[in-house]
Design an enzyme around this catalytic site. Structure first.
Site, PDB file in Angstrom:
ATOM      1  N   TYR A 300      -7.756 -16.164   8.650  1.00 52.06           N
ATOM      2  CA  TYR A 300      -7.287 -14.813   8.932  1.00 52.06           C
ATOM      3  C   TYR A 300      -6.152 -14.797   9.957  1.00 52.06           C
ATOM      4  O   TYR A 300      -5.386 -13.855  10.028  1.00 52.06           O
ATOM      5  CB  TYR A 300      -8.428 -13.968   9.530  1.00 52.06           C
ATOM      6  CG  TYR A 300      -9.658 -13.824   8.680  1.00 52.06           C
ATOM      7  CD1 TYR A 300      -9.595 -13.190   7.441  1.00 52.06           C
ATOM      8  CD2 TYR A 300     -10.894 -14.276   9.118  1.00 52.06           C
ATOM      9  CE1 TYR A 300     -10.732 -13.022   6.672  1.00 52.06           C
ATOM     10  CE2 TYR A 300     -12.036 -14.108   8.351  1.00 52.06           C
ATOM     11  CZ  TYR A 300     -11.956 -13.491   7.125  1.00 52.06           C
ATOM     12  OH  TYR A 300     -13.077 -13.328   6.363  1.00 52.06           O
ATOM     13  N   THR A 336      -8.065 -16.680  -0.579  1.00 49.87           N
ATOM     14  CA  THR A 336      -8.087 -16.066   0.739  1.00 49.87           C
ATOM     15  C   THR A 336      -9.478 -16.150   1.354  1.00 49.87           C
ATOM     16  O   THR A 336     -10.473 -16.291   0.652  1.00 49.87           O
ATOM     17  CB  THR A 336      -7.704 -14.572   0.687  1.00 49.87           C
ATOM     18  OG1 THR A 336      -8.806 -13.821   0.150  1.00 49.87           O
ATOM     19  CG2 THR A 336      -6.461 -14.320  -0.126  1.00 49.87           C
ATOM     20  N   ASP A 337      -9.536 -16.031   2.665  1.00 50.37           N
ATOM     21  CA  ASP A 337     -10.821 -15.785   3.306  1.00 50.37           C
ATOM     22  C   ASP A 337     -11.274 -14.382   2.919  1.00 50.37           C
ATOM     23  O   ASP A 337     -10.513 -13.600   2.336  1.00 50.37           O
ATOM     24  CB  ASP A 337     -10.699 -15.940   4.822  1.00 50.37           C
ATOM     25  CG  ASP A 337     -11.987 -16.447   5.448  1.00 50.37           C
ATOM     26  OD1 ASP A 337     -13.067 -16.112   4.931  1.00 50.37           O
ATOM     27  OD2 ASP A 337     -11.924 -17.170   6.467  1.00 50.37           O
ATOM     28  N   TRP A 338     -12.491 -14.027   3.270  1.00 47.42           N
ATOM     29  CA  TRP A 338     -13.130 -12.835   2.708  1.00 47.42           C
ATOM     30  C   TRP A 338     -12.640 -11.538   3.377  1.00 47.42           C
ATOM     31  O   TRP A 338     -12.594 -11.425   4.590  1.00 47.42           O
ATOM     32  CB  TRP A 338     -14.641 -12.964   2.854  1.00 47.42           C
ATOM     33  CG  TRP A 338     -15.336 -13.515   1.638  1.00 47.42           C
ATOM     34  CD1 TRP A 338     -16.444 -12.990   1.031  1.00 47.42           C
ATOM     35  CD2 TRP A 338     -14.993 -14.667   0.857  1.00 47.42           C
ATOM     36  NE1 TRP A 338     -16.800 -13.744  -0.067  1.00 47.42           N
ATOM     37  CE2 TRP A 338     -15.921 -14.782  -0.201  1.00 47.42           C
ATOM     38  CE3 TRP A 338     -13.977 -15.618   0.937  1.00 47.42           C
ATOM     39  CZ2 TRP A 338     -15.879 -15.786  -1.157  1.00 47.42           C
ATOM     40  CZ3 TRP A 338     -13.919 -16.633  -0.010  1.00 47.42           C
ATOM     41  CH2 TRP A 338     -14.867 -16.712  -1.040  1.00 47.42           C
ATOM     42  N   LEU A 340      -9.598  -9.401   2.949  1.00 46.73           N
ATOM     43  CA  LEU A 340      -8.247  -9.183   3.469  1.00 46.73           C
ATOM     44  C   LEU A 340      -7.606  -7.887   3.007  1.00 46.73           C
ATOM     45  O   LEU A 340      -6.592  -7.475   3.565  1.00 46.73           O
ATOM     46  CB  LEU A 340      -7.320 -10.348   3.065  1.00 46.73           C
ATOM     47  CG  LEU A 340      -7.161 -11.461   4.106  1.00 46.73           C
ATOM     48  CD1 LEU A 340      -8.454 -12.224   4.266  1.00 46.73           C
ATOM     49  CD2 LEU A 340      -6.027 -12.398   3.728  1.00 46.73           C
TER      50      LEU A 340
END
Length: 622
Positions: A300, A336-338, A340
């Site tokens: 992030y 992606t990370d969770w 966004l």
């Protein structure tokens, strides 16, 4: 066996609807008179990918770009109620997300048991088999085999319990990492988890960062050695039917957060590089690329003043396309990370958790989706909003060819994992693996081996079993196996106390943010006073669980023995204290001598505090 029986039944049911022509298999999955082309498994993977891609609608392609969580019911049924979403009317099960959004990737958080997961897995793959193209699901998981009190490790009953990654690094042997990975992989495969949302190879160069427990410590070269062994054991030399694919995180290293404030939350202050040490954090990723990690997850964080714009990693084209894709020639999946893109309601509250759209907060949701795709990312974690992808293509803002690039990567992984050839598991395997003495013992022994002995005044350790023992934060029944447990320290020959690295909740309305272990690393006030009083009343062995480096000069000076654990049951701790297992760990990070030294050190530079109490790599044994 149940799985083979199911497959045989399926073949018999459809035998009249299957024919061979021109090297391809034609099959009517829906029994509606429409013949669909299915790939010949004898064809190369790339040919199968292109064949299937040519049959997919834009809606099916868009759905593949999203991965989100699914509930698993106690009985393994796929119609279970439950929600991870802010809107309870939206589908919360894999089945619902498949029906509405054509999604084919899911991650599992809390699950009832291994048996429930194995039943659920075959049920949901059967449902996938009956969809128009029969695309099998890829099931993923965050780490669930660490003995941990950190909220981003999944605690699941049945799964074996090991020390955390810091403990793996403390032992520092590739074979130890491979033994851990071998056991975890067997458990994942037994319940159908084919994607590991790990390893986490950020570097712990800012000691206040809450996510240090998931790392291999602060040394880039040790982390590189660990990640190579880790991926090799999970994936094998090549991704195949016996592999669990690794999604290595968090590109390009999330450790140097200013003041250790984590980028999950809007109170973060960005990633900083006062030591001009950006490249050092990429060293472990180079090892992951060499080991052919199947996927990469950016963090992030905002790399402050390192690129042409101060935006989060997945929004940053220089980080994803220029650096990852072009400089390092990485062509695997980037996810992606969770969370966004869209705001989510925090479960059990009326509070909203804002999207981690750092640096692009002013963009609309559809503009965020476009920017992430333009940056070079393939998949959106923790989201299910493919409608924005459809709209962007229809508006001409993103080409379907660009979407095809990402879908190819995602399909390729499914084919390489053998999911198209047989997505099902043998449900008879799980009971033989989960809870087995071999898996339990391996994890417990690993917890003990990883412990780090920092002080052993007068050779007090290992203790003798005949001692009178006073314990704090240790189950008396466990200690009673080794001696007489007494009720006061004054009666004891020896006291044993377990402590944990201190932390201070951040002032925020977000309950998740308050539970992340931010803040100072030293014991203070009444807590420190109570500890010091005990140390004066009896010779004391202090065991500190470290998810971050603790600042403990007073405790270290007064303790007779000092041990660090990285996730351990009382039994594993006592096994070391009484000599059944010898501690092998070396500190995977230095222990600073004061909070002043912590505040003065550079966030991006390893072992950088002045006059550390214990240096990186320190560790005794007996």
């Amino acid at each position: 066996m149940e799985t083979n029986s199911f497959i045989n039944d399926l073949v018999q049911q459809q035998s009249s609807l299957v024919r061979e022509e021109g090297g391809f298999t034609y099959r009517d999955l829906n029994k509606n008179g429409k013949l669909d082309i299915y790939e010949d498994p004898r064809q190369p993977v790339e040919a199968r990918v292109e064949d299937l891609l040519s049959q997919m609608t834009l809606e099916e392609k868009a759905g593949m770009l999203f991965i989100n969580g699914s509930v698993v019911s106690e009985d393994g049924s796929i119609d279970a109620a439950g929600s991870f979403e802010d809107n309870p009317e939206k589908p919360s099960t894999a089945k619902g997300l498949m029906e509405e959004f054509y999604m084919t990737h899911f991650n599992l958080w809390s699950v009832p048991s291994s048996g429930a997961v194995s039943i659920w897995y075959n049920n949901i793959q059967r449902f996938a088999e009956e969809t128009r193209l029969g695309i099998p699901l890829t099931i993923a998981s965050d780490p669930r085999n660490h003995f941990s009190n950190c909220i981003y490790d999944q605690q699941s009953k049945d799964f074996s319990r090991w020390c955390g990654p810091l403990g793996l690094a403390a032992v520092g042997e590739p074979e130890f990492v491979k033994d851990y990975a071998k056991h975890v992989k067997a458990e994942y495969m037994a319940v159908g988890i084919r994607m590991a949302l790990h390893p986490q190879i950020d570097l712990a160069t800012e000691p206040r960062w809450p996510r240090i427990s998931g790392t291999f410590g602060e040394d880039a070269h040790l982390s590189a050695k660990m990640v190579k062994a880790y991926i090799e054991e999970f994936q094998g030399e090549e991704l195949g039917p016996d592999s669990v694919a690794c999604m290595t995180k968090h590109w390009p290293g999330g450790g140097p957060q200013k003041d250790g404030l984590d980028a999950h939350f809007d109170f973060h202050q960005g990633q900083i590089y006062p030591g001009d040490n950006f490249e050092y954090h990429i060293i472990p990723f180079k090892a992951a690329f060499k080991a052919k990690t199947a996927a990469i997850m950016p963090y992030y964080g905002v790399p402050m003043d390192q690129t042409d714009e101060n935006v989060g990693m997945s929004y940053n084209k220089m980080i994803i396309t220029d650096l990852l894709r072009e400089k390092y020639q990485y062509d695997g999946v980037v996810c992606t990370d969770w969370g966004l893109v869209t705001d989510k309601r925090i479960e059990g509250t009326n509070l909203m958790n804002p999207a981690k759209a750092w640096g692009v907060e002013s963009l609309s949701i559809i503009e965020r989706v476009q920017k992430i795709i333009d940056a070079g990312v393939d998949q959106f974690g923790g989201e299910n909003c493919p409608k924005y992808v459809l709209e962007l293509v229809k508006q001409g803002q993103i080409s379907e060819e660009r979407i095809d690039q990402s879908v190819r990567r995602l399909l390729r992984m499914k084919f390489e994992l053998g999911l198209f050839d047989n997505p099902f598991i043998d449900q008879s395997i799980a009971p033989a693996i989960f809870g087995s003495e071999e898996h339990i013992t391996a994890g417990m022994t690993g917890q003990s081996r990883a412990m780090t002995l920092l002080k052993n005044e007068g050779g007090v350790l290992p203790l003798k079993k005949t001692s009178k023992i006073y314990v704090e934060n240790i189950e008396a029944d466990a200690a009673a196996e080794y001696g007489e447990v007494v009720s006061t320290p004054e009666e004891a020959d020896i006291a044993i106390i377990r402590l944990y690295t201190p932390w201070i909740p951040v002032e925020t309305e977000n309950p998740v943010g308050r539970n992340f272990h931010h803040g100072d690393l030293d014991f203070k006030g009444e807590e420190l006073e109570a500890i010091m009083k005990l140390l004066k009343k009896a010779p004391t062995i202090v065991v500190i669980g470290m998810d971050r480096p603790a600042v403990i000069p007073e405790i270290s000076a007064a303790a007779k023995g000092l041990l660090v654990e990285y996730g351990a049951y009382d039994e594993a701790v006592l096994n070391v204290i009484f000599g059944k297992v010898h501690p092998e760990g070396k500190l995977p990070f230095e222990l600073p001598s004061s909070m002043e030294a912590v505040r003065k050190q550079r966030a991006d530079v390893p072992y950088d505090s002045e006059n550390p109490l214990y240096p990186f790599g320190f560790g005794l044994s007996y």
